[in-house]
Structure formats: C-alpha cells, structure tokens
Design an enzyme around this catalytic site. Structure first.
Site, mmCIF file in Angstrom:
data_model
loop_
_atom_site.group_PDB
_atom_site.id
_atom_site.type_symbol
_atom_site.label_atom_id
_atom_site.label_comp_id
_atom_site.label_asym_id
_atom_site.label_seq_id
_atom_site.Cartn_x
_atom_site.Cartn_y
_atom_site.Cartn_z
ATOM 1 N N ASP A 99 -3.984 25.323 1.914
ATOM 2 C CA ASP A 99 -2.519 25.338 1.108
ATOM 3 C C ASP A 99 -1.540 24.623 2.343
ATOM 4 O OD1 ASP A 99 -0.568 25.484 -0.600
ATOM 5 O OD2 ASP A 99 -0.194 27.418 -0.333
ATOM 6 N N LEU A 159 -25.069 25.548 6.752
ATOM 7 C CA LEU A 159 -24.103 26.219 5.858
ATOM 8 C C LEU A 159 -24.141 26.115 4.363
ATOM 9 C CD1 LEU A 159 -20.994 27.299 5.894
ATOM 10 C CD2 LEU A 159 -20.394 24.863 5.904
ATOM 11 N N HIS A 171 -2.266 15.327 1.093
ATOM 12 C CA HIS A 171 -3.679 15.561 0.550
ATOM 13 C C HIS A 171 -4.728 14.861 1.156
ATOM 14 C CE1 HIS A 171 -1.841 18.220 -2.486
ATOM 15 N NE2 HIS A 171 -1.148 17.290 -3.012
#
Ligand code: IPE
Ligand code: IPE
Ligand code: MG
Length: 238
Positions: free
Chosen positions: A23, A133, A40
């Site tokens: 955020d 991962l 963004h």
C-alpha cells in the site's frame, strides 16, 4: 546480500509465510506530483525486488496483496492501469524462471479479462515445479469473499454440519495449500487489514510502517524480520 552480519544471520529465524499489503503507491506518486499510475509502476518494481529477495534468503511463502475486491471502486482508468501492469508482468514469460520461484494466485479470478486469465494459467503451469519461494499474488481478493465462497462450496459438497471443523473451512479457502501467514507487513501508515487474509491471520504477528510501498527495500524487510524475531508468540498459552 542480507544486511545482517554472519553471526546475526545464523541466529535469525525466518517467518514461514510473510504476507504483505502493498500500500501507498498513490501517496508516493502524489508526493512527487506524479499521476497515481506512476506510483503503481514504481510499486510493481518494488514487488519484483522484494519477491526476489525473499527467494534469495530462503523464505518459503510470500503472499502479496495486489488488488482487492474493494479496489473496483476506483476510477476505471486507474483499475485499467493496474490490470495493464499485471498483464505486462505476466507476459514476461521468463518471469522468475531462473529464480526457481513458484507463482500462484488467490482471489476470484473469474471477472478478470480472458487474456489475463490465460497468462495466469501459463505462469502457474510454467513455474509449478519450482522448489524455491512459493509466491502467491492476491488479485480480486477479499477475505470475506473467500470465506463466503468456502461456505458455499462446503454446502454444495453436502458436508454434514456436525462434521465441519476449522480444518474443513481452511481446506476450502484459496490458501488451502499453504500454511497460515505468521507475519503480516503493512507499509503506508495504515493500521488495518483491509479484508486481507482475515481467517488466516488469526494468530499472525503484524508489522506496520509509515514507509510507502514504492520506497520499501530489502533493508526494511530485514528490519521487519529482526522485529519478528523479538516477538513472543504465545498462542493463548503462557
Ligand atoms: C496500493 O496503493 C495499490 C492498490 C491498492 C492496488 P494505493 O493505490 O492504495 O496507494 P494509496 O493508499 O492511495 O497511497
Ligand atoms: C489494500 O489497500 C489493498 C491492496 C494493497 C491491494 P487499499 O489502499 O485498497 O486499502 P484501504 O482502502 O486503505 O483500506
Ligand atoms: Mg491504499
């Protein structure tokens, strides 16, 4: 390279599953008098850096909040911009290939554009044998939507009420194949979950910071992990 010195690194325990609420992109752009879309773009870069870093240090699971069920409320141009960034990221078929990262998605993917859905399938399929991962990307994800969907599925399967346990619910969530997050990170100065992993985070540790997501670096992640190591997790015991 981790900022930890060798000795400290040996003592540090990694969380098993870190979940991040990415955020602050809009405010980062505003501070620079740039359009929100630029925030963004910068946030997407940070995401790639952090995902690679998590893989490098040996984290098992990372889940990132990329787009919530509530984010459709934003102006269409902003939503389209975010979807285009997602498209660009997915199109890079070589994404994470050399890095041994397994990519998966959580959320209701149904309303997404057909080409995005096809790209998602390609990325998931292409990385399914990776052993590093496991990266979950949450798109059109909402915790309440997830639980509602799970309840519908349990009813459809005709599971008798007396047989339903917490494990039954967990097994019907988007996250059924991964352990609950033990560490939730939210930058941007907000102190809320915003409908993120609300079932799974019942006993997670939280880490908040004023840093805006595009400014978040591996150094901040290391600081967060260092703080995680100081937490005393009691799970209701003593
Ligand atoms: C997070 O940044 C990205 C998404 C929610 C898609 P924001 O766009 O929410 O940034 P702020 O909160 O307005 O600064
Ligand atoms: C949460 O951020 C969702 C994502 C980061 C994708 P928001 O910016 O949408 O959350 P609120 O509106 O501040 O709660
Ligand atoms: Mg926000």
């Amino acid at each position: 390279m981790s900022i930890f010195k060798k000795k400290e690194q040996a003592e540090r325990v990694l969380p098993e599953h870190i979940a991040i609420i990415m955020d602050g992109n809009g405010r980062w752009a505003k501070n620079r008098k740039m359009p929100r879309s630029a925030g963004h773009v910068a946030g997407a870069k940070t995401f790639k850096t952090i995902a690679r870093y998590c893989n490098k240090i040996g984290l098992k699971y990372l889940t990132v909040y990329a787009f919530s069920t509530e984010n459709w409320k934003r102006p269409k141009a902003e939503v389209d911009g975010i979807m285009n960034l997602l498209r660009d990221y997915l199109k890079d078929a070589e994404n994470f290939k050399d890095e041994n990262i397994r990519v998966r998605f959580i959320g209701n993917l149904e309303p997404l554009a057909d080409d995005i859905k096809a790209l998602i399938d390609k990325n998931v399929e292409g990385s399914k044998n990776a052993t590093g991962l496991t990266l979950y990307i949450a798109i059109n994800y909402g915790g309440r939507d997830e639980i509602t969907t799970a309840v519908k599925e349990i009813v459809r399967e005709g599971i008798p009420a007396e047989d339903i346990t917490e494990d039954t619910v967990s097994a019907h969530l988007y996250t059924k194949d991964c352990p609950d997050p033990d560490f939730i990170i939210r930058p941007s100065g907000e102190y809320r979950l915003s409908n993120y992993l609300i079932w799974q985070s019942a006993y997670a540790e939280y880490w908040f910071s004023d840093i805006l997501w595009p400014d978040f670096t591996p150094k901040h992640l290391e600081k967060a992990i260092e703080d995680f190591n100081k937490r005393n997790r009691r799970f209701g015991g003593i």
